[in-house]
Scaffold this motif. Structure first.
Motif, PDB file in Angstrom:
ATOM      1  N   GLY A   5      36.592  46.003  37.474  1.00  0.00           N
ATOM      2  CA  GLY A   5      36.697  45.435  38.818  1.00  0.00           C
ATOM      3  C   GLY A   5      36.129  44.038  38.942  1.00  0.00           C
ATOM      4  O   GLY A   5      36.146  43.464  40.041  1.00  0.00           O
ATOM      5  N   GLN A   6      35.598  43.483  37.866  1.00  0.00           N
ATOM      6  CA  GLN A   6      35.031  42.142  37.931  1.00  0.00           C
ATOM      7  C   GLN A   6      36.129  41.077  37.862  1.00  0.00           C
ATOM      8  O   GLN A   6      37.183  41.286  37.250  1.00  0.00           O
ATOM      9  CB  GLN A   6      34.028  41.942  36.781  1.00  0.00           C
ATOM     10  CG  GLN A   6      32.780  42.793  36.910  1.00  0.00           C
ATOM     11  CD  GLN A   6      31.840  42.617  35.731  1.00  0.00           C
ATOM     12  OE1 GLN A   6      32.193  41.970  34.734  1.00  0.00           O
ATOM     13  NE2 GLN A   6      30.653  43.174  35.838  1.00  0.00           N
ATOM     14  N   GLU A   7      35.832  39.949  38.480  1.00  0.00           N
ATOM     15  CA  GLU A   7      36.786  38.837  38.444  1.00  0.00           C
ATOM     16  C   GLU A   7      36.883  38.266  37.032  1.00  0.00           C
ATOM     17  O   GLU A   7      35.893  38.191  36.309  1.00  0.00           O
ATOM     18  CB  GLU A   7      36.357  37.725  39.409  1.00  0.00           C
ATOM     19  CG  GLU A   7      36.434  38.120  40.871  1.00  0.00           C
ATOM     20  CD  GLU A   7      36.092  36.959  41.781  1.00  0.00           C
ATOM     21  OE1 GLU A   7      35.792  35.872  41.257  1.00  0.00           O
ATOM     22  OE2 GLU A   7      36.134  37.147  43.012  1.00  0.00           O
ATOM     23  N   GLY A   9      38.214  33.746  37.734  1.00  0.00           N
ATOM     24  CA  GLY A   9      38.330  33.489  39.164  1.00  0.00           C
ATOM     25  C   GLY A   9      39.416  34.277  39.854  1.00  0.00           C
ATOM     26  O   GLY A   9      39.661  34.077  41.043  1.00  0.00           O
ATOM     27  N   LYS A  10      40.083  35.157  39.150  1.00  0.00           N
ATOM     28  CA  LYS A  10      41.154  35.955  39.740  1.00  0.00           C
ATOM     29  C   LYS A  10      40.618  37.316  40.165  1.00  0.00           C
ATOM     30  O   LYS A  10      39.853  37.939  39.430  1.00  0.00           O
ATOM     31  CB  LYS A  10      42.297  36.143  38.745  1.00  0.00           C
ATOM     32  CG  LYS A  10      43.003  34.836  38.361  1.00  0.00           C
ATOM     33  CD  LYS A  10      44.113  35.115  37.382  1.00  0.00           C
ATOM     34  CE  LYS A  10      44.818  33.822  36.979  1.00  0.00           C
ATOM     35  NZ  LYS A  10      45.903  34.062  35.998  1.00  0.00           N
ATOM     36  N   THR A  11      41.031  37.748  41.355  1.00  0.00           N
ATOM     37  CA  THR A  11      40.623  39.071  41.834  1.00  0.00           C
ATOM     38  C   THR A  11      41.461  40.124  41.129  1.00  0.00           C
ATOM     39  O   THR A  11      42.696  40.074  41.163  1.00  0.00           O
ATOM     40  CB  THR A  11      40.829  39.193  43.353  1.00  0.00           C
ATOM     41  OG1 THR A  11      40.068  38.189  44.010  1.00  0.00           O
ATOM     42  CG2 THR A  11      40.388  40.566  43.842  1.00  0.00           C
ATOM     43  N   PRO A  12      40.809  41.063  40.460  1.00  0.00           N
ATOM     44  CA  PRO A  12      41.571  42.072  39.722  1.00  0.00           C
ATOM     45  C   PRO A  12      42.211  43.091  40.646  1.00  0.00           C
ATOM     46  O   PRO A  12      41.848  43.225  41.816  1.00  0.00           O
ATOM     47  CB  PRO A  12      40.502  42.716  38.844  1.00  0.00           C
ATOM     48  CG  PRO A  12      39.257  42.582  39.650  1.00  0.00           C
ATOM     49  CD  PRO A  12      39.372  41.261  40.370  1.00  0.00           C
ATOM     50  N   ASP A  13      43.150  43.800  40.093  1.00  0.00           N
ATOM     51  CA  ASP A  13      43.763  44.915  40.806  1.00  0.00           C
ATOM     52  C   ASP A  13      42.736  46.047  40.880  1.00  0.00           C
ATOM     53  O   ASP A  13      42.232  46.510  39.856  1.00  0.00           O
ATOM     54  CB  ASP A  13      45.018  45.372  40.065  1.00  0.00           C
ATOM     55  CG  ASP A  13      45.733  46.498  40.795  1.00  0.00           C
ATOM     56  OD1 ASP A  13      45.342  46.821  41.941  1.00  0.00           O
ATOM     57  OD2 ASP A  13      46.684  47.070  40.229  1.00  0.00           O
ATOM     58  N   LEU A  14      42.405  46.473  42.090  1.00  0.00           N
ATOM     59  CA  LEU A  14      41.354  47.484  42.253  1.00  0.00           C
ATOM     60  C   LEU A  14      41.856  48.907  42.068  1.00  0.00           C
ATOM     61  O   LEU A  14      41.051  49.839  42.012  1.00  0.00           O
ATOM     62  CB  LEU A  14      40.723  47.343  43.639  1.00  0.00           C
ATOM     63  CG  LEU A  14      39.947  46.042  43.887  1.00  0.00           C
ATOM     64  CD1 LEU A  14      39.334  46.045  45.280  1.00  0.00           C
ATOM     65  CD2 LEU A  14      38.862  45.832  42.841  1.00  0.00           C
TER      66      LEU A  14
END
Length: 205
Positions: A109-111, A114-119
């Protein structure tokens, strides 16, 4: 010399002989008593020596037994403390694997750059961990959960946090705030629930 004088001399002679015999007898008796006393003295000394020896042996045995018991007591205290300190070793060893799964789920779940991962994979991973952990605790340690919405309220296993009147025939768990846990047949944490109480509109069968 007359017959009377002769008779008196004979009587005196007899008395003298009897007195001498009595004196000899008394002297002999005294000598025997002294010999007996002398014979008893060594026997008494030997007896005292035997008793002192026996007393010393008993004292030595007592000291040895006392030391053995003191060592046994200390060993039992030490083993009891060790059993208490390490009683949960097996459980904690099993939980380490679950902690590893949590670490992997959090890492997913970490970036990254700088991209937000798929949760979704994180959520799926946590669900899987929850299922595995519950299955482990139930199968290996006899820890089971209980408490579902709609269950009949039982004050022995439920703790009512709040109540409200409702059209029900019997008290019912309307909401479950915290699930309850049982270790084998013993409740170790009651389920915390909100209870619907009968408002009188529904008759119980």
């Amino acid at each position: 010399m007359s017959d009377t004088q002769n008779q008196n001399q004979e009587e005196q002679t007899v008395n003298t002989e009897e007195t001498a015999a009595q004196t000899d007898s008394q002297t002999e008796t005294t000598g025997q008593e002294e010999q007996a006393a002398e014979a008893k003295e060594p026997v008494a000394e030997d007896r005292i020596a035997e008793l002192e020896k026996a007393n010393a042996e008993l004292k030595d045995q007592f000291l040895r037994k006392s030391a053995d018991f003191d060592n046994y007591r200390k060993r039992m205290i030490r083993e009891k403390q060790e059993a208490f300190d390490y009683a949960n070793t097996n459980l904690l060893t099993d939980l380490i694997a679950t902690l590893d799964d949590f670490d992997r789920a959090l890492a997913a779940g970490q970036e990254v750059d700088g991209k937000t991962p798929d949760l979704k994979p994180v959520v799926d991973g946590i669900k899987m961990i929850n299922k595995q952990l519950r299955g482990l605790l139930e199968a290996k340690y006899n820890l089971s959960t209980y408490g579902e919405k709609g269950d009949a309220f039982d004050h022995d296993i439920h703790e009512a946090i709040a109540t409200a009147n409702a059209p029900v025939a019997e008290p019912v768990c309307a909401e479950v705030y915290l699930k309850g846990y049982k270790l084998k047949d013993r409740v170790i944490r009651p389920a915390k629930v909100m209870v619907h109480m009968p408002d009188g509109t529904v008759k119980s069968e």
